[in-house]
Scaffold this active site. Structure first.
Site, mmCIF file in Angstrom:
data_model
loop_
_atom_site.group_PDB
_atom_site.id
_atom_site.type_symbol
_atom_site.label_atom_id
_atom_site.label_comp_id
_atom_site.label_asym_id
_atom_site.label_seq_id
_atom_site.Cartn_x
_atom_site.Cartn_y
_atom_site.Cartn_z
ATOM 1 N N ASP A 116 36.601 -18.425 29.009
ATOM 2 C CA ASP A 116 35.855 -19.149 29.178
ATOM 3 C C ASP A 116 36.157 -20.608 30.332
ATOM 4 O OD1 ASP A 116 34.441 -17.926 27.385
ATOM 5 O OD2 ASP A 116 36.282 -19.188 26.067
ATOM 6 N N HIS B 9 35.680 -19.041 20.934
ATOM 7 C CA HIS B 9 35.565 -18.377 22.185
ATOM 8 C C HIS B 9 34.022 -17.998 20.981
ATOM 9 C CE1 HIS B 9 34.668 -15.481 25.086
ATOM 10 N NE2 HIS B 9 34.674 -14.589 24.054
HETATM 11 P P1 NAX Z 1 35.873 -0.852 23.835
HETATM 12 O O1 NAX Z 1 34.933 -0.724 22.780
HETATM 13 O O2 NAX Z 1 35.423 -0.575 25.285
HETATM 14 O O3 NAX Z 1 37.144 -0.923 23.364
HETATM 15 C C1 NAX Z 1 37.176 -1.342 21.876
HETATM 16 C C2 NAX Z 1 39.052 -0.097 22.033
HETATM 17 O O4 NAX Z 1 39.844 -1.071 20.441
HETATM 18 C C3 NAX Z 1 37.812 1.526 21.550
HETATM 19 O O5 NAX Z 1 38.967 2.040 22.937
HETATM 20 C C4 NAX Z 1 38.387 1.366 20.393
HETATM 21 O O6 NAX Z 1 39.105 3.174 20.038
HETATM 22 C C5 NAX Z 1 39.504 0.483 20.173
HETATM 23 N N1 NAX Z 1 40.125 -0.020 18.561
HETATM 24 C C6 NAX Z 1 39.053 -0.601 17.929
HETATM 25 N N2 NAX Z 1 39.930 -0.398 16.509
HETATM 26 C C7 NAX Z 1 40.614 -0.150 17.082
HETATM 27 C C8 NAX Z 1 41.909 -0.702 15.780
HETATM 28 N N3 NAX Z 1 41.779 -1.199 14.785
HETATM 29 N N4 NAX Z 1 42.694 -0.235 16.278
HETATM 30 C C9 NAX Z 1 43.298 0.102 17.922
HETATM 31 N N5 NAX Z 1 42.293 0.441 18.861
HETATM 32 C C10 NAX Z 1 41.197 -0.042 17.474
HETATM 33 O O7 NAX Z 1 35.360 -3.397 23.690
HETATM 34 P P2 NAX Z 1 36.224 -4.130 25.006
HETATM 35 O O8 NAX Z 1 34.836 -4.279 25.947
HETATM 36 O O9 NAX Z 1 37.100 -3.109 25.934
HETATM 37 O O10 NAX Z 1 36.161 -5.478 24.220
HETATM 38 C C11 NAX Z 1 37.045 -5.425 23.324
HETATM 39 C C12 NAX Z 1 37.150 -6.637 22.319
HETATM 40 O O11 NAX Z 1 37.135 -7.891 23.277
HETATM 41 C C13 NAX Z 1 35.964 -6.435 21.799
HETATM 42 O O12 NAX Z 1 36.051 -6.886 20.295
HETATM 43 C C14 NAX Z 1 34.935 -7.759 22.688
HETATM 44 O O13 NAX Z 1 34.276 -8.468 22.035
HETATM 45 C C15 NAX Z 1 36.229 -8.797 22.436
HETATM 46 N N6 NAX Z 1 36.182 -9.697 23.870
HETATM 47 C C16 NAX Z 1 36.767 -10.914 23.993
HETATM 48 C C17 NAX Z 1 36.345 -11.633 24.990
HETATM 49 C C18 NAX Z 1 37.104 -12.568 25.153
HETATM 50 O O14 NAX Z 1 36.846 -14.163 26.218
HETATM 51 N N7 NAX Z 1 38.019 -13.076 23.973
HETATM 52 C C19 NAX Z 1 35.074 -12.328 26.080
HETATM 53 C C20 NAX Z 1 35.427 -10.028 26.546
HETATM 54 C C21 NAX Z 1 34.865 -9.527 25.236
HETATM 55 O O15 NAX Z 1 33.913 -9.420 24.484
#
Ligand code: NAX
Length: 330
Positions: free
Chosen positions: A161, A189
């Site tokens: 952000d 966030h």
């Molecule tokens: P993806 O869905 O591409 O990847 C997430 C990965 O996490 C998947 O490979 C899944 O298998 C794995 N996963 C799910 N549960 C798990 C667990 N219990 N243990 C280990 N791995 C697990 O999502 P991605 O685009 O990489 O985003 C990841 C997270 O970042 C999401 O929650 C998203 O909302 C968040 N974000 C946070 C941001 C921030 O500024 N704080 C911005 C970007 C993003 O939106």
């Protein structure tokens, strides 16, 4: 020349979109230094392990000289074993029709389990960076489970952000991003975050003296930053990944070295009650980091009445989120 001892780094959700963009800069030395060997401990759910093997193959094929080992696992104790840094990226995405409160309840248990594994297995001085959404409250949940670790070591990421806000201001003013300083994100966030332009500087001069379009600043700028994640999904059909990974890199790198004189970095950290923000929620403040890698909330930032109101509104949202997960906070 004697080599530094390797540091161990855990990344959850390592096969996901952000994970894929995050691992290569870490492995290359861009985050922890060009002389700092790393051991990567990559954590995925069982269904993600096959894809994670592919990521490991690509990391190997990049022949990074600083990577001593790569472990792929679904076991939290193995993944967080002895780690110095933990990037908690993995969580379930928000599904169609899902409210924020539903997402919080869905993802909460993941961070209970990971907090407990960190408590059992990570180094006591591990630095934790929570990226997976809703990141402030997920951070709070994990922190509550890891009593052995100093609560200060749990942080959530609002750096994306901050980066987004600086970029918008650079475009509007015609200045370079590097010339904009002290732009801090306050709060959650989420769309209630407050990007504080009133205290920001452009080339050391008050930003509001350089950008005089006050309506743009107080309306359009704030909304653009608050809604940027949604706008990226609208344009790309997928949520921000590379920019989120770079923000996680900025957060980790800035937490491991002193902040440049006069600059602030936005980090969601445990509120100590500064600025009247309720204690013990994970709230984004302007921070500085000292020589020892300790962060400090910047004191005495002047906030206008409008800014205070916005900062408090985001705190209220975080209190409501905490309330929604109170059953799993220990
Ligand atoms: P993806 O869905 O591409 O990847 C997430 C990965 O996490 C998947 O490979 C899944 O298998 C794995 N996963 C799910 N549960 C798990 C667990 N219990 N243990 C280990 N791995 C697990 O999502 P991605 O685009 O990489 O985003 C990841 C997270 O970042 C999401 O929650 C998203 O909302 C968040 N974000 C946070 C941001 C921030 O500024 N704080 C911005 C970007 C993003 O939106």
């Amino acid at each position: 020349m004697s080599q530094k001892s390797p540091i161990k780094i855990a990344v959850t959700g390592a096969a996901g979109n952000i994970g894929y963009s995050l691992l290569f800069p870490i492995a290359s030395g861009q985050v922890f230094g060009a002389d700092q060997p790393v051991e990567l401990q990559l954590i995925e759910i069982p269904q993600g392990l096959q894809s994670l093997e592919g990521v490991k193959m690509e990391l190997l094929d990049s022949a990074f000289s600083l990577v001593n080992s790569i472990t792929c696992t679904s076991d939290g104790d193995e993944g967080f074993g002895d780690v110095d840094y933990a990037f908690l990226v993995g969580s379930k995405p928000r599904g169609p029709g899902m409210e924020r409160a539903d997402l919080i309840r869905e993802n909460g248990p993941i961070f209970v389990g990971q907090g407990q594994a960190i408590d059992r297995s990570a180094k006591e001085n591990v630095k934790v960076i929570v990226v997976g959404n809703p990141c402030n409250t997920n951070c709070l949940i994990a922190q509550h489970q890891a009593k052995r670790v100093n609560p200060r070591n749990f942080t959530a990421m609002t750096r994306l952000d901050q980066n987004r806000a600086k970029a918008q201001l650079a475009v509007k003013s015609g200045a370079a991003v590097k010339d904009i300083s002290r732009l801090a994100i306050w709060g959650n966030h989420s769309p209630t975050m407050y990007p504080d332009f009133e205290n920001a500087l452009i080339n050391g001069k008050a930003l509001t003296e350089v950008i005089t379009d006050s309506e743009w600043l107080s309306e359009s700028f704030i909304k653009t930053v608050q809604q940027r994640g949604k706008a990226i999904i609208g344009a790309r059909g997928k949520s921000s990944a590379a920019s989120a990974a770079w923000a996680a890199i900025d957060h980790a790198a800035d937490w491991s070295r002193p902040t440049a004189a006069g600059e602030w970095v936005s980090m969601a950290v445990t509120s100590d009650g500064s600025y009247g923000i309720p204690k013990d929620i994970i709230y984004s403040f302007p921070c500085t980091v000292d020589e020892q890698g300790e962060y400090h909330i910047v004191p005495d930032v002047a906030l206008s009445a409008a800014a205070k109101e916005k900062a408090m509104k985001s705190a209220e949202e975080l209190l409501a989120e905490r309330d929604a997960v109170k059953g799993i906070l220990s």
